[in-house]
Design an enzyme around this catalytic site. Structure first.
Site, PDB file in Angstrom:
ATOM      1  N   LEU A   8       9.218   1.281  -8.729  1.00 46.00           N
ATOM      2  CA  LEU A   8       9.890   1.881  -7.547  1.00 46.00           C
ATOM      3  C   LEU A   8       9.178   1.509  -6.252  1.00 46.00           C
ATOM      4  CD1 LEU A   8      10.802   5.445  -8.912  1.00 46.00           C
ATOM      5  CD2 LEU A   8      12.193   3.359  -8.881  1.00 46.00           C
ATOM      6  N   TYR A 139      -8.812  -1.682  -2.229  1.00 48.09           N
ATOM      7  CA  TYR A 139      -7.654  -2.433  -2.744  1.00 48.09           C
ATOM      8  C   TYR A 139      -8.088  -3.858  -3.078  1.00 48.09           C
ATOM      9  CZ  TYR A 139      -3.156  -4.937  -2.263  1.00 48.09           C
ATOM     10  OH  TYR A 139      -2.056  -5.740  -2.426  1.00 48.09           O
ATOM     11  N   LYS A 143      -8.568  -5.684  -6.740  1.00 48.02           N
ATOM     12  CA  LYS A 143      -7.782  -6.879  -7.072  1.00 48.02           C
ATOM     13  C   LYS A 143      -8.694  -8.042  -7.492  1.00 48.02           C
ATOM     14  CE  LYS A 143      -3.454  -5.611  -6.590  1.00 48.02           C
ATOM     15  NZ  LYS A 143      -2.487  -5.658  -7.700  1.00 48.02           N
ATOM     16  N   ILE A 169       4.581  -9.295   1.984  1.00 44.44           N
ATOM     17  CA  ILE A 169       5.961  -9.558   1.557  1.00 44.44           C
ATOM     18  C   ILE A 169       6.934  -8.835   2.493  1.00 44.44           C
ATOM     19  CG2 ILE A 169       7.628  -9.419  -0.336  1.00 44.44           C
ATOM     20  CD1 ILE A 169       5.173 -11.313  -0.794  1.00 44.44           C
TER      21      ILE A 169
END
Ligand code: VAH
Length: 317
Positions: A8, A139, A143, A169
């Site tokens: 979602l 973050y 990653k 994005i």
């Protein structure tokens, strides 16, 4: 059969739509910890999943005979800085559960990495695949850990782990708590109010990509025969721009005024990230070839946002 976690979020449902059109509606199972809107339940298999509940995840994988996982669940850059404990749980512990289950059940695993996996010491223009990675956000740290653990599980256990470092994005689906989110918000503001308050400095250059190319990159990477991949994690690039440049491009189509109200936290994060990614290995190994330039994307996005807001208005009326 594919399982998408964090479905979602900004990318999940668009990927599910593309994969369902390619492989069949029932062959893509969306999961998330949040309650889905009715339209999501009508579009294909959806299961509630908390990635911190390993046995619950395993039940879903077995029940739906999953053979590949796309793991999107994560707290993004800015929101992660507001809640480091939760970011550690979701981005690290959640990933541990996923990668362990993929190892046990021998599933192919795709996890997106990010330009946020680089830091201020990394060469900014261009940023190569293999370089110094000292990110300054939880973050980014999570990653880099994901990239390294995925590579280790591949070499130690033969896990088919694949990853691509996504730029910011741009999509007509609301992102959640990123540093590049201004580049989505600007389209909504252009259509709704004609005025945008930008939280980054006008000359902050960042790598960006239109969602259609991002979704194609996941499908292409997942379909690529394993023996053609020479590395686990690849940079992928489409274009880079500054807030001033995208404002000027949008102004070619609609009236737009802009005020730069810099958010120190997100400016600080953005200033540690690359400006231009170098992606020659993705192009060589698995045919990466983005279709959208900044100039091509802007009218597409304006149209998409316009029709989305119109359809939401119709539902409200
Ligand atoms: C963020 N949109 O801003 C995400 C992404 C490249 C940035 O990871 O945190």
């Amino acid at each position: 059969r594919t399982l998408i976690t964090g479905s979602l979020g900004q990318l999940g449902l668009t990927l599910a739509k593309e994969m369902r059109s390619r492989y069949g509606r029932e062959r893509v199972v969306c999961t998330d910890i949040r309650k889905p809107p009715k339209i999501v339940l009508q579009s294909g298999p959806y299961r509630y999943a908390n990635i911190l509940n390993k046995s619950g995840l395993e039940e879903i994988l077995v029940e739906h005979r999953i053979d590949q996982v796309v793991h999107f669940s994560a707290l993004l850059s800015a929101i992660g800085e507001q809640n480091v404990t939760l970011a550690l749980q979701v981005n690290i512990e959640g990933f541990h559960n996923i990668i362990d289950l993929c190892k046990i059940h021998e599933l192919k695993l795709f996890c997106p990495s990010t330009i946020g996996a680089f830091g201020p010491e990394t060469p900014k223009n261009p940023t190569p695949d293999l370089t110094l990675q000292r990110p300054k956000t939880i973050y980014g740290v999570s990653k880099v850990y994901m990239e390294l653990l995925g590579e280790y599980y591949h070499h130690r256990y033969g896990l088919d782990f694949r990853s691509a470092r996504f730029p910011g994005i741009i999509s007509a689906t609301t992102p959640g708590g990123g540093t590049t989110d201004y580049a989505v918000q600007i389209f909504y503001d252009a259509i709704e109010s004609g005025h945008h308050e930008c939280f980054l400095e006008p000359n902050t250059r960042l790598p960006m990509m239109y969602i259609s190319d991002c979704i194609q990159s996941v499908v292409q990477m997942m379909e690529c025969p394993a023996e053609e991949l020479t590395q686990r994690t690849y940079n992928i690039a489409a274009f880079s721009f500054t807030p001033a440049e995208i404002v000027a491009e949008v102004q070619k189509y609609v009236p737009l005024t802009v005020e730069y109200k810099v958010d120190k936290t997100r400016q600080k994060i953005a200033s540690t990230w690359p400006e231009v990614l170098e992606d020659k290995n993705a192009r060589k190994d698995w045919g990466w070839d983005p279709q959208y330039t900044l100039e091509k994307m802007v009218p597409y996005m304006l149209q998409k946002v316009k029709s989305q807001l119109h359809s939401e208005q119709v539902i409200k009326d």
